[in-house]
Motif scaffolding. Structure first.
Motif, mmCIF file in Angstrom:
data_model
loop_
_atom_site.group_PDB
_atom_site.id
_atom_site.type_symbol
_atom_site.label_atom_id
_atom_site.label_comp_id
_atom_site.label_asym_id
_atom_site.label_seq_id
_atom_site.Cartn_x
_atom_site.Cartn_y
_atom_site.Cartn_z
ATOM 1 N N GLU A 39 8.005 8.228 1.737
ATOM 2 C CA GLU A 39 7.616 9.199 2.654
ATOM 3 C C GLU A 39 7.984 8.424 4.028
ATOM 4 N N ALA A 40 8.423 8.764 5.016
ATOM 5 C CA ALA A 40 8.489 8.016 6.158
ATOM 6 C C ALA A 40 9.051 9.147 7.288
ATOM 7 N N GLY A 55 0.838 -1.119 0.017
ATOM 8 C CA GLY A 55 -0.089 0.071 0.016
ATOM 9 C C GLY A 55 0.809 1.300 -0.059
ATOM 10 N N LEU A 56 1.982 1.423 -0.210
ATOM 11 C CA LEU A 56 2.833 2.363 -0.207
ATOM 12 C C LEU A 56 3.424 2.651 -1.792
ATOM 13 N N GLY A 67 12.259 6.175 10.120
ATOM 14 C CA GLY A 67 11.994 5.336 8.947
ATOM 15 C C GLY A 67 10.503 4.445 8.962
ATOM 16 N N LEU A 68 9.654 4.786 9.858
ATOM 17 C CA LEU A 68 8.473 4.390 9.993
ATOM 18 C C LEU A 68 7.634 4.987 8.703
ATOM 19 N N THR A 69 6.894 4.085 7.943
ATOM 20 C CA THR A 69 6.259 4.761 6.912
ATOM 21 C C THR A 69 4.615 4.752 7.284
ATOM 22 N N ALA A 70 3.771 5.288 6.226
ATOM 23 C CA ALA A 70 2.422 5.291 6.695
ATOM 24 C C ALA A 70 1.720 3.971 6.904
ATOM 25 N N ALA A 85 14.193 6.248 0.787
ATOM 26 C CA ALA A 85 13.470 7.140 1.584
ATOM 27 C C ALA A 85 13.994 8.520 1.381
ATOM 28 N N ASP A 86 15.479 8.522 1.325
ATOM 29 C CA ASP A 86 15.982 9.980 1.124
ATOM 30 C C ASP A 86 17.142 10.086 0.143
#
Length: 314
Positions: free
Chosen positions: A256-257, A241-242, A261-264, A275-276
């Motif tokens: 995005e996190a 789902g990301l 580092g935790l995502t949605a 992520a970066d």
């Protein structure tokens, strides 16, 4: 190799191995699945990493794997083709058809550098064609350096690389015209500006000798800095789902996190270039370590809730 793990790490570069190392030291069952496509493989060495400066990227990976395995972690040379499930019950499908289970996921698949469409540029990527002054600036110091302008950050890039060489030329190529203030700054630091598009690179013996302009003029240069578009290797994350979004800098895409580092999506962490886009090896390793610690904390919280519930039910 077990079929169920506390954590499966997808990607075995600096971020993934650093996360796995911390998790293994926390006595978690952890598996790193690595397809061997680290972004920095074309480079001759890793730079700016304390106590490992100049080490070949393959050697850094070899040593990192050995450290993970020393603490009981597992490393598997394979490709993940799909992710699914949800927190506590993720499924990881490998290219040989196997399905593994994980309570948590750490995805460190990195990014792809989409290079400007200039003939000959890809052939020299990682040697005479570079992108990061902090990763490669010292190695091309004092050479005649060119900066290929492709976006609004061209002047900034030229001013950065000027730190490593007094002989620097900004090729505007497809970048916007510098403002009057920017031109003044370029002139003040002796940075030459060449108008027009670059048609290709000139080489001799596999080394850069100059840039050939559309006009036919050849401007001698021995190194070239470019600004790729950074595109996260994020396709797998669609299964949980990301999807990637545009980075605020306009330099490319990322997942995005939060700061750890935790995502949605609960149970899914990311670290490193996925992520970066701006992370280099040292910062990617830091991000992986922090994500690993955060995952361990999350698992402890879940285990505590379960223990409390079981005690209350007894």
């Amino acid at each position: 190799m077990d079929e169920t793990y506390d954590v499966i790490v997808v990607g075995g570069g600096a971020a993934g191995l650093s996360g796995a190392l911390n998790l293994a030291r926390a006595r978690r069952s952890v598996l790193v699945v690595d397809a061997g496509e680290q972004r920095n493989l074309p480079a001759d060495g890793v730079h700016g990493l304390i106590a490992r400066d100049g080490m070949a990227p393959t050697e850094l990976v070899r040593l990192g794997r050995a450290e993970v395995e020393r603490y009981g972690g597992a490393v598997l040379d394979a490709r993940v083709v799909a992710l699914g499930g949800s927190s506590g019950e993720f499924t990881v499908t490998l290219d040989d058809g196997r399905e593994l289970d994980a309570r948590r996921l750490l995805v460190t698949t990195g990014l792809v550098d989409e290079l400007p469409d200039v003939p000959g540029l890809r052939d020299l990527w990682g040697s005479d064609v570079v992108h990061c002054p902090y990763c490669h600036g010292y190695e091309i110091r004092d050479r005649p350096i060119g900066v290929l302008g492709t976006n609004a950050m061209a002047v900034h890039g030229a001013q950065l690389f000027r730190q490593w060489s007094a002989d620097l030329t900004l090729f505007l190529h497809t970048a916007p015209e510098p403002t009057a203030e920017e031109r003044e700054g370029l002139e003040a630091r002796g940075i030459r500006v060449v108008e027009g598009e670059v048609a290709g690179l000139e080489t001799e013996g596999g080394r850069l000798t100059g840039l050939r302009m559309a006009s036919g003029e050849v401007v001698p240069r021995r190194a070239l800095a470019v600004s790729p578009r950074f595109v996260a290797r994020s396709e797998l994350l669609a299964g949980v789902g990301l999807t990637a979004t545009e980075h605020p800098s306009g330099t490319g895409e990322r997942i995005e996190a939060d700061a750890l580092g935790l995502t949605a999506v609960p149970g899914v962490w990311v670290a490193g270039n996925v992520a970066d886009p701006m992370a280099w090896v040292a910062s990617a390793a830091h991000q992986g370590a922090m994500a690993g610690a955060a995952i361990n904390h999350d698992l402890i919280a879940e285990e505590t809730r379960t223990a409390v519930a079981l005690r209350a039910a007894a």
